[in-house]
Design an enzyme around this catalytic site. Structure first.
Site, short mmCIF file in Angstrom:
data_model
loop_
_atom_site.label_atom_id
_atom_site.label_comp_id
_atom_site.label_asym_id
_atom_site.label_seq_id
_atom_site.Cartn_x
_atom_site.Cartn_y
_atom_site.Cartn_z
N HIS A 159 0.71 -1.20 -0.14
CA HIS A 159 -0.01 0.07 -0.04
C HIS A 159 0.80 1.24 0.09
O HIS A 159 0.47 2.48 -0.27
CB HIS A 159 -0.99 -0.03 1.23
CG HIS A 159 -1.90 -1.08 1.33
ND1 HIS A 159 -2.92 -1.27 0.46
CD2 HIS A 159 -1.95 -2.32 2.00
CE1 HIS A 159 -3.63 -2.33 0.86
NE2 HIS A 159 -2.79 -2.86 1.72
N HIS A 185 6.32 6.51 6.69
CA HIS A 185 5.73 5.75 5.12
C HIS A 185 5.18 7.30 4.58
O HIS A 185 5.16 8.25 5.02
CB HIS A 185 4.68 4.88 5.63
CG HIS A 185 3.31 5.34 6.19
ND1 HIS A 185 3.23 5.36 7.56
CD2 HIS A 185 2.39 5.95 5.85
CE1 HIS A 185 2.22 5.89 8.26
NE2 HIS A 185 1.61 6.36 7.06
N HIS A 237 2.63 8.83 1.31
CA HIS A 237 1.18 8.79 0.42
C HIS A 237 1.56 9.56 -0.87
O HIS A 237 2.02 10.94 -0.58
CB HIS A 237 0.11 9.34 1.11
CG HIS A 237 -0.01 8.35 2.44
ND1 HIS A 237 -0.85 7.01 2.19
CD2 HIS A 237 0.27 8.58 3.67
CE1 HIS A 237 -1.12 6.81 3.59
NE2 HIS A 237 -0.24 7.30 4.46
N THR A 295 -4.99 6.61 8.91
CA THR A 295 -5.62 6.93 7.56
C THR A 295 -5.75 5.66 6.71
O THR A 295 -6.11 5.68 5.47
CB THR A 295 -4.80 8.11 6.88
OG1 THR A 295 -3.39 7.52 6.63
CG2 THR A 295 -4.57 9.45 7.63
N THR A 296 -5.16 4.65 7.41
CA THR A 296 -5.59 3.23 6.74
C THR A 296 -6.46 2.33 7.70
O THR A 296 -6.42 2.71 9.02
CB THR A 296 -4.54 2.41 6.34
OG1 THR A 296 -3.71 2.37 7.47
CG2 THR A 296 -3.75 3.38 5.22
#
Length: 304
Positions: free
Chosen positions: A87, A114, A116, A222-223
């Site tokens: 993801h 991580h 996005h 947010t996941t």
């Protein structure tokens, strides 16, 4: 607009039980739950305190308690592992780097980071500022120092603190990101990973003197499972990356083989939540208004 309607129609016709996913990886052959259906994966995703959000700057409130952070061991180098988790790109932080201050209730230690991003360097940040979506967003995830497991920290309403940073496209290459961008070639496929040369958290973010201006609100992961136990900090100062560096992230692949891009959740309703800004943020906003007014005055005088 027609494209969005078509996608929504496809989702309604093809969707079924399955893992969660982003719209950019949805196909009828790969049944998965896109963001509007994440509540099928975790009911918390339909909660009232979800992230990300759109920050409307004129509606933010000054909070004098939002003082500058104290970063400890952020400058220390470590040999991390970068992974394509199917993801996103994720780097584990395997040394004690902590953040305090900024009205945090205690010290928080870094666990992982991580990102996005958009497709081929296009809009891709999760949070937006006055509706503006940046090309990419970095999340450095921290948990209270007393915890040794992130899942345990998430059971504490203030157990997790995430520092969010926006990227902007630059004409020049950001050499501080060479090690991560170069490593992307080795993690094209999901669940692949590789070791990074020594890096520090400090080299990945703006200089400390530029980290006094930020927004703060209470939200969630947010996941999925979208756990609502995250103290969010979003910094004004952006990180520059060249177009080529931004585009390199889209060479990765989702689980179904589609190019990894557009891996962001759309902004969620505030549902009465307030977004606060630090004192430095209000100074910047005032300065921006002053410069705008000066520019307008100068323009009018030249016109006359």
């Amino acid at each position: 607009m027609q494209h969005l309607v078509l996608l929504a129609s496809l989702v309604s016709l093809c969707s079924g039980s399955g893992d969660w996913c982003y719209p950019s990886q949805f196909t009828c052959e790969h049944h998965c739950n896109t963001p509007e259906m994440w509540s099928h994966t975790s009911t918390v995703c339909a909660g009232k305190f979800q992230s990300p959000v759109n920050v409307v700057t004129r509606k933010t409130l000054l909070d004098q308690r939002l003082t500058p952070f104290q970063f400890s061991n952020y400058q220390q180098t470590f040999r991390g592992t970068v992974k394509n988790n199917g993801h996103s790109v994720q780097v584990g932080v395997n040394h004690l780097a902590t953040v305090m201050g900024g009205d945090l209730v205690t010290g928080y230690k870094a666990v992982q980071l991580h990102l996005h991003w958009g497709q081929n360097g296009g809009p891709g940040s999760e949070h937006t500022i006055d509706g503006e979506q940046y090309p990419m967003e970095l999340h450095i995830v921290h948990m209270k120092q007393q915890y040794s497991d992130l899942s345990v920290a998430l059971s504490d309403p203030s157990g997790v603190a995430v520092l969010g940073f926006f990227y902007e496209e630059s004409r020049s290459t950001n050499r501080k990101y060479d090690s991560i961008v170069n490593a992307l070639r080795s993690i094209t496929h999901p669940n692949s990973n590789t070791s990074l040369p020594p890096i520090s958290l400090e080299q990945l973010i703006p200089s400390r003197q530029n980290l006094t201006s930020y927004y703060r609100y209470q939200g969630s992961l947010t996941t999925p499972g979208c756990t609502e136990s995250v103290i969010w900090t979003l910094f004004h100062s952006t990180i520059p990356l060249s177009k080529e560096q931004l585009q390199a992230f889209s060479d990765l692949r989702f689980h179904n083989g589609k190019p990894m891009g557009g891996n962001f959740r759309p902004p969620q309703p505030l549902n009465g939540r307030l977004v606060y800004h630090s004192g430095a943020a209000s100074v910047l906003a005032s300065a921006a208004l002053l410069w705008a007014a000066a520019g307008l005055t100068l323009g009018l005088s030249r016109a006359n």
